[in-house]
Design a protein around this motif. Structure first.
Motif, PDB file in Angstrom:
ATOM      1  N   LEU A  25       5.140 -10.870   3.700  1.00  0.00           N
ATOM      2  CA  LEU A  25       5.367 -10.225   2.411  1.00  0.00           C
ATOM      3  C   LEU A  25       6.778 -10.592   1.972  1.00  0.00           C
ATOM      4  O   LEU A  25       7.735 -10.373   2.706  1.00  0.00           O
ATOM      5  CB  LEU A  25       5.227  -8.707   2.540  1.00  0.00           C
ATOM      6  CG  LEU A  25       5.546  -7.867   1.298  1.00  0.00           C
ATOM      7  CD1 LEU A  25       4.570  -8.176   0.171  1.00  0.00           C
ATOM      8  CD2 LEU A  25       5.513  -6.393   1.647  1.00  0.00           C
ATOM      9  N   SER A  26       6.901 -11.194   0.794  1.00  0.00           N
ATOM     10  CA  SER A  26       8.226 -11.585   0.298  1.00  0.00           C
ATOM     11  C   SER A  26       8.232 -11.525  -1.227  1.00  0.00           C
ATOM     12  O   SER A  26       7.194 -11.343  -1.858  1.00  0.00           O
ATOM     13  CB  SER A  26       8.583 -13.000   0.769  1.00  0.00           C
ATOM     14  OG  SER A  26       7.915 -13.980   0.002  1.00  0.00           O
ATOM     15  N   TYR A  27       9.383 -11.722  -1.780  1.00  0.00           N
ATOM     16  CA  TYR A  27       9.493 -11.723  -3.241  1.00  0.00           C
ATOM     17  C   TYR A  27       8.655 -12.843  -3.853  1.00  0.00           C
ATOM     18  O   TYR A  27       8.260 -12.763  -5.008  1.00  0.00           O
ATOM     19  CB  TYR A  27      10.968 -11.853  -3.672  1.00  0.00           C
ATOM     20  CG  TYR A  27      11.530 -13.242  -3.479  1.00  0.00           C
ATOM     21  CD1 TYR A  27      11.508 -14.154  -4.528  1.00  0.00           C
ATOM     22  CD2 TYR A  27      12.064 -13.639  -2.263  1.00  0.00           C
ATOM     23  CE1 TYR A  27      12.007 -15.441  -4.364  1.00  0.00           C
ATOM     24  CE2 TYR A  27      12.560 -14.918  -2.097  1.00  0.00           C
ATOM     25  CZ  TYR A  27      12.536 -15.803  -3.145  1.00  0.00           C
ATOM     26  OH  TYR A  27      13.017 -17.082  -2.979  1.00  0.00           O
ATOM     27  N   LYS A  28       8.328 -13.874  -3.083  1.00  0.00           N
ATOM     28  CA  LYS A  28       7.559 -15.018  -3.590  1.00  0.00           C
ATOM     29  C   LYS A  28       6.077 -14.691  -3.788  1.00  0.00           C
ATOM     30  O   LYS A  28       5.405 -15.359  -4.561  1.00  0.00           O
ATOM     31  CB  LYS A  28       7.674 -16.204  -2.639  1.00  0.00           C
ATOM     32  CG  LYS A  28       9.051 -16.786  -2.550  1.00  0.00           C
ATOM     33  CD  LYS A  28       9.049 -17.932  -1.567  1.00  0.00           C
ATOM     34  CE  LYS A  28      10.436 -18.519  -1.401  1.00  0.00           C
ATOM     35  NZ  LYS A  28      10.430 -19.618  -0.438  1.00  0.00           N
ATOM     36  N   ALA A  76      -2.078  -5.196   1.022  1.00  0.00           N
ATOM     37  CA  ALA A  76      -1.230  -5.672   2.121  1.00  0.00           C
ATOM     38  C   ALA A  76       0.226  -5.412   1.759  1.00  0.00           C
ATOM     39  O   ALA A  76       0.869  -6.235   1.116  1.00  0.00           O
ATOM     40  CB  ALA A  76      -1.490  -7.151   2.372  1.00  0.00           C
ATOM     41  N   TYR A  77       0.727  -4.273   2.166  1.00  0.00           N
ATOM     42  CA  TYR A  77       2.119  -3.901   1.903  1.00  0.00           C
ATOM     43  C   TYR A  77       3.044  -4.342   3.041  1.00  0.00           C
ATOM     44  O   TYR A  77       4.176  -3.896   3.125  1.00  0.00           O
ATOM     45  CB  TYR A  77       2.245  -2.389   1.715  1.00  0.00           C
ATOM     46  CG  TYR A  77       1.670  -1.896   0.413  1.00  0.00           C
ATOM     47  CD1 TYR A  77       2.302  -2.173  -0.797  1.00  0.00           C
ATOM     48  CD2 TYR A  77       0.504  -1.150   0.388  1.00  0.00           C
ATOM     49  CE1 TYR A  77       1.783  -1.722  -2.000  1.00  0.00           C
ATOM     50  CE2 TYR A  77      -0.027  -0.690  -0.807  1.00  0.00           C
ATOM     51  CZ  TYR A  77       0.622  -0.984  -1.992  1.00  0.00           C
ATOM     52  OH  TYR A  77       0.098  -0.534  -3.178  1.00  0.00           O
ATOM     53  N   GLU A  78       2.531  -5.161   3.927  1.00  0.00           N
ATOM     54  CA  GLU A  78       3.318  -5.691   5.044  1.00  0.00           C
ATOM     55  C   GLU A  78       2.800  -7.080   5.382  1.00  0.00           C
ATOM     56  O   GLU A  78       1.834  -7.540   4.784  1.00  0.00           O
ATOM     57  CB  GLU A  78       3.216  -4.755   6.248  1.00  0.00           C
ATOM     58  CG  GLU A  78       1.779  -4.548   6.720  1.00  0.00           C
ATOM     59  CD  GLU A  78       1.658  -3.459   7.760  1.00  0.00           C
ATOM     60  OE1 GLU A  78       2.057  -3.711   8.916  1.00  0.00           O
ATOM     61  OE2 GLU A  78       1.172  -2.361   7.421  1.00  0.00           O
ATOM     62  N   ASP A 114      -3.214  -6.683   9.421  1.00  0.00           N
ATOM     63  CA  ASP A 114      -1.818  -6.426   9.758  1.00  0.00           C
ATOM     64  C   ASP A 114      -1.649  -6.749  11.247  1.00  0.00           C
ATOM     65  O   ASP A 114      -2.603  -7.181  11.910  1.00  0.00           O
ATOM     66  CB  ASP A 114      -1.402  -4.992   9.410  1.00  0.00           C
ATOM     67  CG  ASP A 114      -2.065  -3.920  10.259  1.00  0.00           C
ATOM     68  OD1 ASP A 114      -2.758  -4.232  11.255  1.00  0.00           O
ATOM     69  OD2 ASP A 114      -1.895  -2.732   9.937  1.00  0.00           O
ATOM     70  N   LYS A 115      -0.465  -6.530  11.783  1.00  0.00           N
ATOM     71  CA  LYS A 115      -0.196  -6.882  13.182  1.00  0.00           C
ATOM     72  C   LYS A 115      -1.025  -6.069  14.172  1.00  0.00           C
ATOM     73  O   LYS A 115      -1.229  -6.482  15.305  1.00  0.00           O
ATOM     74  CB  LYS A 115       1.290  -6.744  13.494  1.00  0.00           C
ATOM     75  CG  LYS A 115       1.801  -5.331  13.432  1.00  0.00           C
ATOM     76  CD  LYS A 115       3.294  -5.255  13.705  1.00  0.00           C
ATOM     77  CE  LYS A 115       3.716  -3.802  13.589  1.00  0.00           C
ATOM     78  NZ  LYS A 115       4.996  -3.619  12.997  1.00  0.00           N
TER      79      LYS A 115
END
Length: 143
Positions: A25-28, A76-78, A114-115
């Protein structure tokens, strides 16, 4: 182009039967509500099964992505992860079917998680597989 999906290959077995990716998850790739953009989740998974099979089956086979259905289960917040795997029995089954039928559609189910394994999205990816000889013959008949 794969780099723009933000997907990263984090593991590939020597025989390419197992490939694991991470979609950070990134600004991209963050959407308006702060989760991973659905297109980024899809794009990061798009080429992997096809490339795996091309390498595993070898130069005498043709492999194309044919169809994908994606069902988003939760945002997906992570960071997200996916594991692409072909067992030896699946590869043998594919070879046998192609030998018997010249071409096959083969569908794999993939989870983006997620993980801890919580599912963000489920994909069913259909791959077209044939021998190069049959594929070339089929294409020449369409001209």
């Amino acid at each position: 182009m794969y780099k723009r999906s933000c997907g990263k290959i984090i593991f590939a077995s020597e025989d390419l039967h197992v490939v694991k990716i991470k979609i950070p998850l990134s600004y991209k790739n963050k959407n308006y509500v702060g989760s991973i953009f659905g297109g980024s989740l899809f794009a990061a998974t798009d080429p992997i099964y096809m490339i795996q099979l091309m390498q595993i089956l070898g130069k005498d086979f043709v492999v194309w992505d044919k169809k994908t259905n994606i069902k988003f289960k939760r945002p997906a917040y992570e960071h997200a992860f996916a594991t692409f795997e072909f067992t030896t029995s699946e590869i043998n089954e594919i070879r046998q079917k192609v030998e018997a039928e010249n071409e096959v559609d083969y569908t794999k189910i993939l989870h983006i998680t997620d993980k801890n394994g919580t599912i963000f999205a489920e994909l069913d990816k259909t791959l077209y597989i044939s021998t190069k000889g049959f594929y070339k013959q089929k294409r020449s008949l369409k001209k």
